[in-house]
Design an enzyme around this catalytic site. Structure first.
Site, short mmCIF file in Angstrom:
data_model
loop_
_atom_site.label_atom_id
_atom_site.label_comp_id
_atom_site.label_asym_id
_atom_site.label_seq_id
_atom_site.Cartn_x
_atom_site.Cartn_y
_atom_site.Cartn_z
N LYS A 18 -18.09 148.66 -4.71
CA LYS A 18 -18.22 148.43 -6.15
C LYS A 18 -17.17 149.23 -6.92
O LYS A 18 -16.47 148.70 -7.79
CB LYS A 18 -19.62 148.85 -6.59
N ARG A 88 -24.83 153.66 -10.61
CA ARG A 88 -24.90 152.56 -9.63
C ARG A 88 -24.44 153.01 -8.26
O ARG A 88 -23.46 153.73 -8.13
CB ARG A 88 -23.97 151.42 -10.09
N GLY A 97 -28.16 144.07 -3.26
CA GLY A 97 -29.56 144.33 -3.57
C GLY A 97 -30.21 145.39 -2.71
O GLY A 97 -31.42 145.56 -2.75
N MET A 99 -29.53 148.71 -2.65
CA MET A 99 -29.77 150.00 -3.30
C MET A 99 -29.85 149.82 -4.80
O MET A 99 -29.41 148.82 -5.34
CB MET A 99 -28.68 150.97 -2.89
N ARG A 332 -16.24 141.50 -6.04
CA ARG A 332 -16.12 141.72 -4.60
C ARG A 332 -15.87 140.36 -3.96
O ARG A 332 -16.12 139.32 -4.56
CB ARG A 332 -17.39 142.36 -4.04
N HIS A 448 -31.80 136.49 -4.22
CA HIS A 448 -31.71 137.28 -3.01
C HIS A 448 -31.73 136.41 -1.75
O HIS A 448 -30.89 136.53 -0.86
CB HIS A 448 -32.86 138.29 -2.99
N SER A 763 -10.74 129.71 38.55
CA SER A 763 -11.56 129.68 37.36
C SER A 763 -12.56 130.82 37.47
O SER A 763 -13.36 130.87 38.42
CB SER A 763 -12.27 128.34 37.23
N CYS A 831 -14.60 129.98 33.07
CA CYS A 831 -15.62 128.99 32.76
C CYS A 831 -17.00 129.61 32.55
O CYS A 831 -17.98 128.90 32.37
CB CYS A 831 -15.66 127.90 33.81
N TYR A 851 -6.56 129.31 30.11
CA TYR A 851 -7.49 128.56 29.27
C TYR A 851 -8.90 129.12 29.39
O TYR A 851 -9.22 129.81 30.36
CB TYR A 851 -7.48 127.07 29.63
P1 ADP Z 1 -26.38 145.65 -7.61
O1 ADP Z 1 -25.54 146.23 -6.55
O2 ADP Z 1 -27.82 145.58 -7.25
O3 ADP Z 1 -25.83 144.39 -8.17
P2 ADP Z 1 -25.32 146.95 -9.93
O4 ADP Z 1 -24.98 148.37 -9.95
O5 ADP Z 1 -24.19 146.03 -9.82
O6 ADP Z 1 -26.38 146.72 -8.79
O7 ADP Z 1 -26.11 146.70 -11.26
C1 ADP Z 1 -27.27 145.99 -11.50
C2 ADP Z 1 -27.08 145.16 -12.76
O8 ADP Z 1 -26.79 145.98 -13.89
C3 ADP Z 1 -25.93 144.19 -12.63
O9 ADP Z 1 -26.30 142.97 -13.20
C4 ADP Z 1 -24.83 144.85 -13.43
O10 ADP Z 1 -23.97 143.90 -13.96
C5 ADP Z 1 -25.60 145.58 -14.52
N1 ADP Z 1 -24.86 146.76 -14.96
C6 ADP Z 1 -24.40 147.76 -14.20
N2 ADP Z 1 -23.72 148.66 -14.93
C7 ADP Z 1 -23.73 148.21 -16.20
C8 ADP Z 1 -23.18 148.69 -17.43
N3 ADP Z 1 -22.47 149.80 -17.48
N4 ADP Z 1 -23.38 147.95 -18.52
C9 ADP Z 1 -24.10 146.83 -18.48
N5 ADP Z 1 -24.65 146.33 -17.39
C10 ADP Z 1 -24.47 147.01 -16.22
MG MG Z 2 -24.04 144.25 -8.75
#
Ligand code: ADP
Ligand code: MG
Ligand code: MG
Length: 883
Positions: A18, A88, A97, A99, A332, A448, A763, A831, A851
């Site tokens: 991230k 984050r 999803g 963490m 990503r 998810h 083979s 084979c 092969y």
């Molecule tokens: P995940 O890895 O579970 O997607 P994120 O860290 O990306 O967790 O964040 C969860 C949600 O919060 C995402 O939808 C993200 O866009 C939103 N978010 C994260 N940081 C900010 C921020 N600084 N301002 C507004 N929304 C945020």
């Molecule tokens: Mg995210």
């Protein structure tokens, strides 16, 4: 700060995925809110330090916060310009999803009031506050989420609010107060109001989430190292819930399911990011922005183009629009289905973004199998039971499983199940892994279940909203009508659910897949053949691009039902003459078989392995026969039958071996009873002569199994050659053929130079070679201790799946090299099942092997894997020559 990380050229390993994405976007000048990254190294340090933030780290964080304050002109706890941030997690490998993130950190009683006054929107301020309290409570303080959601639900009921949008400022204010009480109740302390204290607690929580149950589970499934650690991203908040010109969304720059070009995703107007992912409100397709916020939409399209041009791949993005202005929050490389992977890779080549070599390396060979997976017959007249969103393609059939535990138990029992859930959460990951496919009643294409199954290549249908799930009655129903039977079939390619087992069909190679495989054929060095025993399999192999048959086992030509009786009589025969009589009954049938397979493969080599298994495999089992004979003797009524059974019993006892795998089989059997080989090669050569006369181009390669000593091959070859001469004379025909040896005993490998003198080809039977090299009997060890060896890392992988390079691989290397030195014309193949395993293929590509041969379904996998192996080999050879 993001800018510093950009300057230092830090990578994903330190910044996490991230953080890396945010830094790259900052570099590209894209609109990213300012922020700070605490690197993964600090996470490991944190655990070494007894899960505590040490003073130096704390002051470093605060120093960076001060810089952030300066940059943004906002300050923690400043009523005029309050700084709020998100905290984050972000590991080096994407773990969607897995963490948790805390949003709106920095808010407290004082700030919320100031925010309300300043923006002139109390509702927004208290909505933001209650979000923070519940997230902080849940993620940082570990309070059960239901404690908060039940308050929200009962409040909604009391004011008859349908959705969160119907709750007014007063409502959020009350809810925030209630939430604070929950925190006091559950922790005995007040919610910390100092933003710095909040921050330190949140950072610790993100670090700790590295070891939460679902993160551990996810890492186990994907083989991600526990030692990587997670980074922490502290990002200035932007508000998608601020006003009517605000929104939040998640999107892919191309369709992750089909690979079609064009942005694909979901948005929610007036919401914060979590709302899209958690599914509290049903999102709208991202295109809707075009109408409601056209400028932001245009900007978003511009950004996706920049991102694709930079990363040269499809991206999975998160964004927020605050009062009409777009902010990028994440990017990503997007997970995709095999179908999309292939389409995107070929499209990117067309668009000039990547080379063919790069495209070939983009597609995971294993994934290709998915594309050849079965589908529900498109011509079916059957009516579907329900319909949902086609989230991950392929069809699957199974019984219903409603919980993770049910799915896992069923898998243990060897049963196939479809996991059926209202929606899946990260806790369900182990259940998804155990199921054939997933069906959910709620959720969109970015939910998810959809994301996880696409990653695993499992069929999935989401958002089948008409389905009611009854956990107690253990059934599902549509409009009050429960499913009729035990099984359901789901087709993730079109979103259709059937309440029975449906006939499935196999798709053909076409479109982008044929394109990419035709590129693969240009780059690979290894030939790809197929293991096929029937004309149907041969046809499939050809369709999938096999260049011949590398292994045609002839055993089935003996044990087909109508033949077994003859074979048994042949084995029971007392004299050679009698044996020949039965063999001559078998010959015309086998000849027909050979004609069938040679026709199907006309023009391509067919490697026919003469009878390999020990004879007793064709006789009744001793444990069944013995009681029968005993009973017949005791009854004494059926003398004739008793005599017959006793004869069989006697022969079974004679043929019984302590170690049939290492007993009288293959060449060892046939030198003692040459008439068996003679019958087989006569059938082959007659087929060959006939087909040649009819204008076909059959190419036969006769393969002798279980050779351990060169003399064995020499003698076997004499049998074959003599028969060939005889048939040529008898039929006044001329034909060519080859004779080769399987290399499946260590002794054969070690004496390859001698064996090569009598062989046109080798083979490697890597299954048997692995058994013999390890002295592991596969049938026994795979059930008994290999799983234990794997979980205790005594073995890194199952040697029957991925070649053991150290010993078996060494034998392959040595034997192919020495064999070719002794006989430069020698052709060398593999084979065993390893011939279809991408990492084993990579190994073979680095040896003198010419092969590989694998199951017809794995042929496309092998074609791609062989191309990748050669591309990598060349580029590393180039790299080392320029050093
Ligand atoms: P995940 O890895 O579970 O997607 P994120 O860290 O990306 O967790 O964040 C969860 C949600 O919060 C995402 O939808 C993200 O866009 C939103 N978010 C994260 N940081 C900010 C921020 N600084 N301002 C507004 N929304 C945020
Ligand atoms: Mg995210
Ligand atoms: Mg074998």
């Amino acid at each position: 700060m993001f800018e510093e990380a950009a300057e230092k050229q830090l990578g994903k390993k330190e910044l996490g995925g991230k953080g890396y994405g945010l830094v790259e976007m900052t570099k590209l000048g894209l609109p990213v809110p300012s922020g700070i990254i605490i690197t993964t190294n600090m996470c490991n340090e944190f655990f070494r330090n007894g899960k505590k933030i040490w003073p130096a780290l704390q002051s470093k964080i605060l120093e960076k916060v001060a810089e952030l304050e300066k940059k943004t002109g906002k300050k923690f706890n400043d009523p005029e310009h309050p700084l709020l941030v998100s905290v984050r997690s972000g590991a080096p490998m994407s773990m969607p999803g897995m963490m948790d993130t805390v949003l709106n950190l920095g808010i407290n009683d004082k700030i919320v009031a100031a925010l309300a006054a300043k923006i002139g929107d109390e509702r927004f301020a208290y909505d933001t506050y209650r979000r923070f309290i519940s997230m902080f409570g849940k993620i940082v303080l570990g309070i059960d989420e239901s404690k908060f959601s039940s308050i929200l639900e009962s409040y909604k009921e009391s004011v008859h609010a349908k959705s969160d949008l119907d709750i007014n400022a007063e409502g959020w204010k009350k809810i925030a107060e209630e939430y604070k009480k929950v925190i006091k109740q559950e922790t005995g302390k007040d919610l910390p109001s100092d933003p710095k204290e909040q921050l330190m607690l949140a950072v610790s929580a993100v670090f700790n989430s590295w070891w939460n149950q679902r993160a551990i589970e996810y890492r186990k499934i994907y083989g991600i190292s526990d030692s990587l650690g997670t980074a922490v991203n502290i990002v200035t908040m932007v508000y998608g819930n601020l006003d009517d010109k605000s929104a939040t969304g998640v999107a892919f720059t191309r369709n992750p399911s089909t690979g079609e070009k064009g942005i694909f995703g979901e948005i929610l107007l007036k919401a914060q990011g979590e709302d899209v992912v958690s599914g509290v409100r049903t999102p709208l397709p991202v295109d809707k922005l075009k109408e409601s916020l056209p400028d932001a939409y245009e900007e978003l399209i511009r950004v996706t183009k920049t991102l694709e041009a930079h990363f040269k791949d499809m991206q999975d993005i998160e964004f927020t629009i605050e009062s009409g202005k777009l902010y990028m929050l994440q990017t990503r490389t997007g997970k995709r289905t095999a179908l999309a992977a292939v389409k995107i890779a070929t499209d990117l080549v067309e668009e000039g973004l990547i080379t063919k070599e790069e495209a070939l390396l983009r597609v995971e060979p294993q994934q290709l199998e998915q594309l050849l997976y079965k589908q529900i017959d498109p011509n079916t007249k059957e009516k579907p039971f329900a319909k949902g969103l086609a989230a991950s393609p392929g069809a699957a059939i199974g019984k219903l499983a409603f919980t993770v535990a049910e799915a896992q138990e069923a898998k243990r029992r060897g049963e196939k199940v479809i996991l059926v859930r209202p929606e899946t959460t990260p806790e369900d990951i182990a259940g998804i892994a155990a199921a054939e496919g997933v069906l959910t009643a709620r959720g969109g294409m970015t939910s998810h279940a959809a994301v996880v199954t696409r990653g695993m290549g499992k069929p999935c249908i989401v958002g089948a909203e008409e389905i009611k799930i009854d956990m107690n009655a253990h059934t599902i129903s549509v409009n009050g009508k429960p499913i009729s039977g035990e099984y359901i079939t789901i087709d993730g390619t079109n979103g259709l659910v059937y309440d029975k087992q449906m006939p499935l069909v196999e798709p053909k190679l076409s479109g982008s897949l044929s394109t990419i495989l035709s590129w693969a054929d240009k780059f690979r060095r290894l030939g790809v053949m197929a293991n096929a025993d029937t004309p149907e399999m041969a046809k499939k192999a050809r369709e999938n691009g096999a260049e011949g048959i590398g292994l045609d086992r002839t055993e089935r030509m003996f044990n087909a039902p109508e033949r077994l009786a003859i074979v048994q009589k042949m084995i029971l025969a007392d004299t050679k003459e009698e044996r020949m009589k039965y063999l001559s009954q078998l010959k015309p049938m086998q000849k027909e078989d050979f004609i069938g397979i040679l026709k199907a493969m006309d023009g391509l080599p067919v490697t026919i392995r003469l009878l390999d298994v020990p004879l007793h495999e064709f006789l009744p089992k001793l444990d069944e026969l013995l009681p029968e004979v005993v009973e017949l003797r005791l009854k004494g009524t059926d003398a004739e039958k008793l005599v017959e059974k006793e004869k069989v019993l006697k022969r079974v006892m004679e043929l019984r071996e302590a170690n049939p795998m290492m007993g009288q089989r293959g060449v060892r059997l046939s030198l003692v009873y040459p008439e068996i080989y003679e019958m087989q090669v006569e059938a082959i050569f007659e087929a060959l002569a006939e087909l040649t006369k009819q204008g076909f181009h059959p190419k036969v390669e006769i393969m002798i199994s279980q050779v351990a000593e060169a003399q064995e091959l020499k003698k076997a070859k004499e049998i074959v050659t003599a028969k060939a001469e005889e048939v040529m004379q008898k039929l006044n025909a001329k034909f060519e053929y080859k004779v080769g040896s399987m290399i499946e005993t260590p002794r054969a490998a070690l004496t390859a130079s001698k064996i090569a003198q009598y062989a046109d080809f080798f083979s490697f039977g890597t299954n048997d070679l692995t058994q013999a090299t390890f002295a592991f009997s596969r049938d026994d060890v795979e059930a008994k201790f290999i799983p234990f060896y794997l979980s205790n890392t005594i073995l890194a992988s199952n040697p029957f799946q991925t070649l053991d390079y150290d010993a078996v691989g060494r034998l392959v290397k040595l034997a192919s090299k020495e064999g070719k030195e002794a006989n430069p014309k020698l052709k060398v193949g593999v084979c065993g099942e390893h011939g279809g395993d991408p990492s084993s293929i990579e190994f073979f590509n680095g040896t003198d092997v010419d092969y590989v041969s694998c199951s017809p379904y794995r042929v496309p996998v092998a074609r791609l894997a062989a191309a990748q192996a050669e591309i990598r080999r060349k580029s590393s050879a180039q790299a080392s020559s320029t050093v």
